[in-house]
Design an enzyme around this catalytic site. Structure first.
Site, PDB file in Angstrom:
ATOM      1  N   GLY A 157      55.150  43.884  19.414  1.00 39.73           N
ATOM      2  CA  GLY A 157      53.922  44.277  20.112  1.00 39.73           C
ATOM      3  C   GLY A 157      53.597  43.242  21.174  1.00 39.73           C
ATOM      4  NE  ARG A 158      48.130  44.377  22.480  1.00 38.89           N
ATOM      5  CZ  ARG A 158      47.086  45.196  22.383  1.00 38.89           C
ATOM      6  NH1 ARG A 158      46.414  45.527  23.453  1.00 38.89           N
ATOM      7  NH2 ARG A 158      46.712  45.666  21.215  1.00 38.89           N
ATOM      8  CB  ILE A 159      51.421  38.563  19.395  1.00 36.66           C
ATOM      9  CG1 ILE A 159      49.918  38.786  19.593  1.00 36.66           C
ATOM     10  CG2 ILE A 159      51.701  37.101  19.050  1.00 36.66           C
ATOM     11  CD1 ILE A 159      49.055  38.515  18.366  1.00 36.66           C
ATOM     12  NE  ARG A 179      55.558  51.895  13.556  1.00 34.27           N
ATOM     13  CZ  ARG A 179      54.267  52.124  13.708  1.00 34.27           C
ATOM     14  NH1 ARG A 179      53.659  53.008  12.970  1.00 34.27           N
ATOM     15  NH2 ARG A 179      53.559  51.448  14.600  1.00 34.27           N
ATOM     16  NE  ARG A 236      45.462  40.053   8.999  1.00 30.20           N
ATOM     17  CZ  ARG A 236      45.215  39.365  10.114  1.00 30.20           C
ATOM     18  NH1 ARG A 236      45.946  38.301  10.429  1.00 30.20           N
ATOM     19  NH2 ARG A 236      44.238  39.722  10.913  1.00 30.20           N
ATOM     20  CG  ASP A 260      49.067  30.628  10.991  1.00 32.00           C
ATOM     21  OD1 ASP A 260      48.557  29.516  10.720  1.00 32.00           O
ATOM     22  OD2 ASP A 260      48.522  31.451  11.738  1.00 32.00           O
ATOM     23  CD  GLU A 265      45.260  33.881   5.184  1.00 32.17           C
ATOM     24  OE1 GLU A 265      44.212  33.891   5.856  1.00 32.17           O
ATOM     25  OE2 GLU A 265      46.363  34.196   5.651  1.00 32.17           O
ATOM     26  CG  HIS A 283      44.995  32.779   9.308  1.00 31.85           C
ATOM     27  ND1 HIS A 283      44.806  33.927   8.582  1.00 31.85           N
ATOM     28  CD2 HIS A 283      45.130  33.185  10.606  1.00 31.85           C
ATOM     29  CE1 HIS A 283      44.812  34.978   9.397  1.00 31.85           C
ATOM     30  NE2 HIS A 283      45.011  34.544  10.635  1.00 31.85           N
TER      31      HIS A 283
HETATM   32  C1  8YV Z   1      42.155  35.079  13.123  1.00 31.88           C
HETATM   33  C2  8YV Z   1      44.019  36.737  13.316  1.00 31.88           C
HETATM   34  O1  8YV Z   1      42.506  33.827  12.676  1.00 31.88           O
HETATM   35  O2  8YV Z   1      43.330  37.948  15.178  1.00 31.88           O
HETATM   36  C3  8YV Z   1      43.857  37.982  14.084  1.00 31.88           C
HETATM   37  O3  8YV Z   1      44.275  39.035  13.583  1.00 31.88           O
HETATM   38  O4  8YV Z   1      44.672  36.691  12.335  1.00 31.88           O
HETATM   39  C4  8YV Z   1      43.394  35.493  13.798  1.00 31.88           C
HETATM   40  O5  8YV Z   1      43.272  35.428  15.154  1.00 31.88           O
HETATM   41  C5  8YV Z   1      41.699  35.905  11.983  1.00 31.88           C
HETATM   42  O6  8YV Z   1      41.045  37.029  12.418  1.00 31.88           O
HETATM   43  C6  8YV Z   1      40.890  35.049  11.021  1.00 31.88           C
HETATM   44  O7  8YV Z   1      39.530  35.245  11.089  1.00 31.88           O
END
Ligand code: 8YV
Length: 326
Positions: A157-159, A179, A236, A260, A265, A283
């Site tokens: 995706g974008r990241i 996919r 995640r 990360d 968590e 994270h």
């Molecule tokens: C945040 C992330 O750390 O944007 C996300 O999906 O995982 C992170 O940028 C997360 O939302 C924690 O609050």
């Protein structure tokens, strides 16, 4: 904004950019963060038209959202929105927005930092210096290097693309699992994740969380990655079968991991904490003041845009705004 100020419920830590940003145009209510989203709403539920979620507060599901009969929009912080039942919201005419794009480059920077830290043992060598061990002898040569590695991107995706751009500049060959093959990408697409894991020695996980990707990285994938394998998880915790990962690391079925994110968590399994060769970040993918402020601002701007009638700025795909049901 004309007429009476819309009532907004802020769930989570009351961040100044979010609460301050909303306070002029809205009547802001705060849900006591320590009691989570299911506490009694003291008679305000019937007035709430928008919800701002300031971090990944779990349990923003249909049962919670249906307490608000006038709810129009949930604006949540983070690009990942697996803590919000966006499908329920979509079916019930509620818009959901997230905060994409503004964090892409930051998360990609962190991902490359975590990859380098893991293969070149940078945190370990720093700990070595601080412990005074360098005075005795140099830090041992690292068994791993980014040289001669091939990275299998799990998600493009974008990241994922921003990470790929960086690794291209590093001269690291890449392939990807998604996919569907994505037009215009110079990397080989693997429809089968196990086949890709077998073909590479490094996996970079950057897919959305949620039911579709739950435990995507399981024992079979880790086995296929093999004894030189390195797993980087920037996505995640739910995407990786954590007990299977711990076992693969303990058995040396893979070599190392850089994480990360975690299943539960902020608690991190003791078995991972005990492994010196694994790199563990709390994270922090997007966690700079610069980027977090942009994310907070976008939470506010989505609500402002919606309530002046200009529509949501960054609706998620499940939202009725995109599917034409709204
Ligand atoms: C945040 C992330 O750390 O944007 C996300 O999906 O995982 C992170 O940028 C997360 O939302 C924690 O609050």
């Amino acid at each position: 904004m004309q007429g009476e100020k819309p009532d907004i419920l802020v769930i989570g830590v009351p961040k100044p950019v979010i609460v301050g940003g909303l306070s002029t145009d809205f009547t802001v209510h705060r849900l006591n963060e320590t009691r989570g989203p299911n506490e009694a709403l003291d008679g305000i539920a019937a007035r709430i038209r928008g919800i701002a979620v300031t971090y990944m507060v779990p349990g923003i599901d249909g049962a919670f959202l249906k307490q608000f009969p006038r709810l129009e929009i949930v604006s949540t912080f983070g690009v990942g929105y697996d803590h919000v039942d966006a499908a329920w919201a979509g079916r019930n005419g509620v818009v959901v927005t997230n905060t994409p794009d503004v964090l892409t480059e930051e998360v990609a920077d962190t991902a490359v930092g975590l990859l380098l830290s893991t293969v070149r043992e940078l945190p370990q060598s720093e700990r070595y210096l601080r412990a005074g061990n360098w005075l005795e002898r140099p830090y041992p040569l690292t068994r791993m290097t980014l040289r001669n590695r091939t990275v299998g991107m799990v998600g493009m995706g974008r990241i994922g693309r921003a990470i790929a751009r960086r690794l291209d500049a590093f001269g690291v060959p890449m392939v990807y699992h998604a996919r569907r093959p994505q037009p215009g990408l110079p990397y080989q697409h693997y429809p089968d994740l196990v086949a890709m894991a077998r073909a590479v020695d490094t996996l970079m996980v950057i897919v959305p969380g949620g039911a579709e990707t739950h435990n995507l990285i399981d024992a079979k994938v880790l086995q296929a990655l093999g004894p030189d394998g390195v797993l980087i998880n920037m996505a995640r915790g739910s995407v990786v079968d954590e007990p299977a990962l711990i076992k693969a690391l303990q058995d040396r079925a893979i070599f190392s991991a850089g994480l990360d994110v975690y299943a539960n968590e902020p608690s991190v399994p003791q078995e991972l904490l005990a492994m010196e060769h694994v790199v563990l970040l709390p994270h922090v993918g997007s966690a700079s003041l610069h980027t977090r402020e942009k994310m907070d601002r976008l939470v506010v701007d989505n609500l402002l845009s919606w309530f002046v009638g200009k529509g949501p700025l960054t609706p998620v795909p499940e939202t009725p705004w995109l599917t034409g049901k709204g």
